[in-house]
Motif scaffolding. Structure first.
Motif, mmCIF file in Angstrom:
data_model
loop_
_atom_site.group_PDB
_atom_site.id
_atom_site.type_symbol
_atom_site.label_atom_id
_atom_site.label_comp_id
_atom_site.label_asym_id
_atom_site.label_seq_id
_atom_site.Cartn_x
_atom_site.Cartn_y
_atom_site.Cartn_z
ATOM 1 N N PRO B 59 0.826 -1.206 0.000
ATOM 2 C CA PRO B 59 0.000 0.000 0.000
ATOM 3 C C PRO B 59 0.861 1.257 0.000
ATOM 4 C CG PRO B 59 -0.739 -1.549 1.681
ATOM 5 C CD PRO B 59 0.559 -2.065 1.152
ATOM 6 N N ALA B 60 1.946 1.213 0.738
ATOM 7 C CA ALA B 60 2.799 2.396 0.833
ATOM 8 C C ALA B 60 3.388 2.742 -0.529
ATOM 9 C CB ALA B 60 3.903 2.167 1.854
ATOM 10 N N ALA B 63 0.700 4.123 -2.741
ATOM 11 C CA ALA B 63 0.279 5.452 -2.293
ATOM 12 C C ALA B 63 1.326 6.490 -2.689
ATOM 13 C CB ALA B 63 0.061 5.454 -0.788
ATOM 14 N N LEU B 64 2.570 6.117 -2.551
ATOM 15 C CA LEU B 64 3.637 7.072 -2.829
ATOM 16 C C LEU B 64 3.614 7.510 -4.288
ATOM 17 C CD1 LEU B 64 5.941 8.603 -1.701
ATOM 18 C CD2 LEU B 64 7.439 6.697 -2.246
ATOM 19 N N ARG B 68 -2.217 8.760 -3.802
ATOM 20 C CA ARG B 68 -3.527 8.472 -3.228
ATOM 21 C C ARG B 68 -3.509 7.066 -2.661
ATOM 22 N NH1 ARG B 68 -6.852 11.513 -2.970
ATOM 23 N NH2 ARG B 68 -5.751 12.870 -4.392
ATOM 24 N N VAL B 71 -7.812 3.746 0.116
ATOM 25 C CA VAL B 71 -8.564 3.767 1.363
ATOM 26 C C VAL B 71 -9.823 4.616 1.207
ATOM 27 C CG1 VAL B 71 -8.531 4.844 3.637
ATOM 28 C CG2 VAL B 71 -6.716 3.286 2.989
ATOM 29 N N SER B 102 -9.726 -0.450 1.058
ATOM 30 C CA SER B 102 -9.885 -0.691 2.488
ATOM 31 C C SER B 102 -10.747 0.404 3.083
ATOM 32 C CB SER B 102 -8.527 -0.669 3.194
ATOM 33 O OG SER B 102 -7.680 -1.645 2.656
ATOM 34 N N VAL B 103 -11.410 0.065 4.154
ATOM 35 C CA VAL B 103 -12.262 1.044 4.806
ATOM 36 C C VAL B 103 -11.696 1.402 6.169
ATOM 37 C CG1 VAL B 103 -14.484 1.402 5.929
ATOM 38 C CG2 VAL B 103 -14.387 0.461 3.631
ATOM 39 N N VAL B 104 -11.711 2.655 6.446
ATOM 40 C CA VAL B 104 -11.230 3.181 7.705
ATOM 41 C C VAL B 104 -12.382 3.952 8.332
ATOM 42 C CG1 VAL B 104 -9.881 5.064 8.628
ATOM 43 C CG2 VAL B 104 -8.809 3.376 7.146
ATOM 44 N N VAL B 105 -12.646 3.675 9.605
ATOM 45 C CA VAL B 105 -13.708 4.405 10.279
ATOM 46 C C VAL B 105 -13.086 5.469 11.160
ATOM 47 C CG1 VAL B 105 -15.617 4.270 11.886
ATOM 48 C CG2 VAL B 105 -15.236 2.428 10.271
ATOM 49 N N ARG B 106 -13.655 6.643 11.080
ATOM 50 C CA ARG B 106 -13.145 7.725 11.901
ATOM 51 C C ARG B 106 -14.324 8.419 12.572
ATOM 52 N NH1 ARG B 106 -8.370 10.369 13.882
ATOM 53 N NH2 ARG B 106 -9.333 12.108 14.962
ATOM 54 N N ASN B 121 -5.214 13.329 5.940
ATOM 55 C CA ASN B 121 -3.909 12.703 6.104
ATOM 56 C C ASN B 121 -3.861 11.323 5.451
ATOM 57 O OD1 ASN B 121 -1.294 13.032 7.165
ATOM 58 N ND2 ASN B 121 -1.773 11.516 8.748
ATOM 59 N N PHE B 122 -5.026 10.694 5.367
ATOM 60 C CA PHE B 122 -5.062 9.368 4.753
ATOM 61 C C PHE B 122 -5.032 9.440 3.239
ATOM 62 C CE2 PHE B 122 -6.767 7.898 8.866
ATOM 63 C CZ PHE B 122 -5.951 6.802 9.031
ATOM 64 N N ARG B 123 -5.266 10.638 2.680
ATOM 65 C CA ARG B 123 -5.378 10.784 1.227
ATOM 66 C C ARG B 123 -6.275 9.698 0.647
ATOM 67 N NH1 ARG B 123 -2.098 14.274 -0.285
ATOM 68 N NH2 ARG B 123 -0.522 15.002 1.154
ATOM 69 N N SER B 144 -8.654 18.451 -2.563
ATOM 70 C CA SER B 144 -7.496 17.573 -2.385
ATOM 71 C C SER B 144 -7.669 16.288 -3.187
ATOM 72 C CB SER B 144 -7.295 17.245 -0.913
ATOM 73 O OG SER B 144 -8.052 16.100 -0.568
#
Lengths: 334, 334
Positions: B59-60, B63-64, B68, B71, B102-106, B121-123, B144
């Motif tokens: 993923p890194a 993303a790099l 993006r 996520v 992937s899903v991220v809950v905030r 920050n998660f882009r 963004s």
DNA sequence: CCCCGAACGTATCACGTGTCAAAATCTTTT
DNA sequence: AAAAGATTTTGACACGTGATACGTTCGGGG
């Protein structure tokens, strides 16, 4: 090759370096705590440049080079998500923020392997497990370099007992306070998908065994009146009294509703106790007897583990050894 | 420089390339859908090598280079998190998985700016907003490069009305079904931190205005018996009847409990309606009258938007124009 | 025979960062 | 003044990937 259209490029550490008149390496060193080696004057120049540019290091860049993302994954059981856990998550988020870490919440889905894969995919620095990750999962995670937090609190606290076992014990003691009666464990879900149920049942059983009572029955209580009534009817005995230890307050409310439908008097015929001390449980009539869990103890444990993980030290031994982490809230249902 | 200790290195696209006997670039092309240019034989070789090695792209790394991350961030209000939203999140997670995301809950914290920063920050490729992100936040996000989903469902559905406005209207209509009475809006929180309250209140007010009734009062009802009783006492009038539209079922239960304490008869003196059709609401006595929201409509909207985002196309116009997305569940409290 | 286009494959750059080893500078000692 | 040491700074590499632009091969038409 300037991109005229589109959003402005975020400042990189190179921009900071240029503005501060130093090299990128210097910036990196200073911004990552190794800055004590630099004279104060240089340090300030870099720090100022960074804050003026509102520089935020790229998570992707860091993750790529360190092999680890600045993320903590919180794994939650996909059972009812009370305000209890909500507060816990908020607190973990706050704590993690102090260490410059982001928090990601992940609900444990039906497929445990998928959950584990999703969690590992983030390459988190640590995983906070509120239920849903098995012990095997934790070792797998550890092998990949991610510590599981709380380190062992879900399995045994300072006194060497599983907290859920203790919860079961306390529920049994409360239900048997006014004399012996058959006990029932009311689960919400299938046992395989219930991370806490088995240990709590074991706690119940330990008490009935010790007192020479028959071992508790186990029923699954759906959260609707018809299903709940059917389930409770299975275990209610004509004219006799039973005590039902419930998975949580919601299940307890369902059991009470079923009792009303079946014409059972509470607490005489049907004593009920829940877990979580939900606000709603204290608002319904009759007011619920329930077990309040002291999150502060768990939270201190998590905070300490988190500290240890970020500092690359061994987990600190918490000082909460003898402390009670659970309290019975006496309602009108037992 | 082989690290003997520690975990095994994850396979990279280079490993796949080596095993398939091609270059890394070929692997990248084939694994990213651009593989139609390659003959089937080569494609299979690469695909097999990848699956045998259980290759998962970093993923890194992605993303790099893409700028993006794969996520999707789901932003939730930090108000009570019912099983309603829980199901929604599960479904979003499933859908996203289909697209390899992937899903991220905030949870939206006290500080909106901080929440926004954390999300950015998660882009993420997209943000699913269940409340907590203002319209300004959404435009910032859009700038963004992250689309907000559902694209406008929180603001206006196909008929051009805010769903929360409609909810308010329906609550008023239900409470006034048996004749005019003063209405009260029972909020849980401070208005500033309540993403849905204002629109619902506006819905209430639209109805009272249309019928020439006084405009609804507004109270904040904490979820404990003492606080709730104090709040309700503020608006209850000696001998007269009032109708209380509540923020959600939990608040409704608190209002009912307060009514009991104050000796008000339900629904004669105190009619109550909640929102969410919580399981617990249907288990308490008296059974709650409440508004059930049809998530399937919202979910279809989200699914369509998600599809559009991942396919880089414009959002599809959903066909749910005339469909009712809310239903009154008639209980015993109105 | 030569050239060309299509088909297939790959070298290479760019992304933003952390860190090591070495260089540069300054300070002290001989 | 030169050498030795201490302090400060930096060049360069590695991380793993996506995509652009370029090579290579081969068959066929002029």
């Amino acid at each position: 090759m300037v991109t005229e259209t589109g959003q402005a490029r975020r400042p990189t550490s190179f921009d900071v370096a240029k503005k501060a008149g130093v090299s990128r390496a210097t910036v990196s060193h200073i911004l990552n705590g190794q800055g004590s080696r630099f004279p104060e004057e240089t340090r300030n120049r870099v720090l100022n440049a960074a804050s003026e540019l509102k520089y935020q290091p790229s998570p992707a860049g860091r993750a790529l080079v360190t092999g680890r993302s600045d993320v903590i994954v919180v794994v939650m059981p996909n059972t009812t998500f009370g305000s209890n856990l909500q507060d816990l998550v908020d607190e973990v988020t706050r704590l993690a923020g102090l260490h410059g870490l982001s928090v990601v919440v992940r609900f444990a889905g039906r497929d445990p392997a998928e959950t584990l894969a999703a969690v590992m995919n983030f390459r988190p620095v640590a995983v906070v497990n509120f239920g849903g990750l098995s012990r095997d999962d934790q070792t797998t995670l550890a092998a990949s370099g991610a510590a599981t937090i709380p380190s062992a609190a879900r399995d045994e606290d300072a006194s060497g007992k599983d907290p859920n076992f203790l919860i079961g014990q306390r529920m049994a003691e409360e239900l048997l306070r006014d004399g012996p009666r058959p006990l029932v464990f009311a689960a919400l879900l299938d046992e395989r998908t219930d991370p806490f149920g088995p240990a709590r049942y074991a706690g119940l059983k330990a008490v009935t065994d010790a007192r020479g009572l028959p071992q508790p029955a186990r029923i699954e209580v759906p959260l609707d009146i018809v299903g709940a009534t059917l389930a409770v009817d299975t275990v209610s005995v004509e004219g006799a009294s039973i005590g039902v230890a419930c998975y949580n307050d919601h299940v307890a409310i369902a059991v009470l509703a079923a009792g009303r439908t079946l014409g059972l008097a509470t607490p005489e015929d049907l004593a009920v106790i829940g877990v979580d001390a939900t606000e709603v449980g204290q608002l319904v009539s009759p007011r619920l007897t329930t077990i309040a869990l002291d999150n502060s103890v768990l939270m201190r444990k998590i905070a300490a583990d988190l500290e240890a993980v970020t500092k690359h030290k061994a987990p600190i031994q918490t000082q909460d050894a003898g402390r009670e982490f659970l309290t019975v809230i006496q309602g009108e249902t037992s």
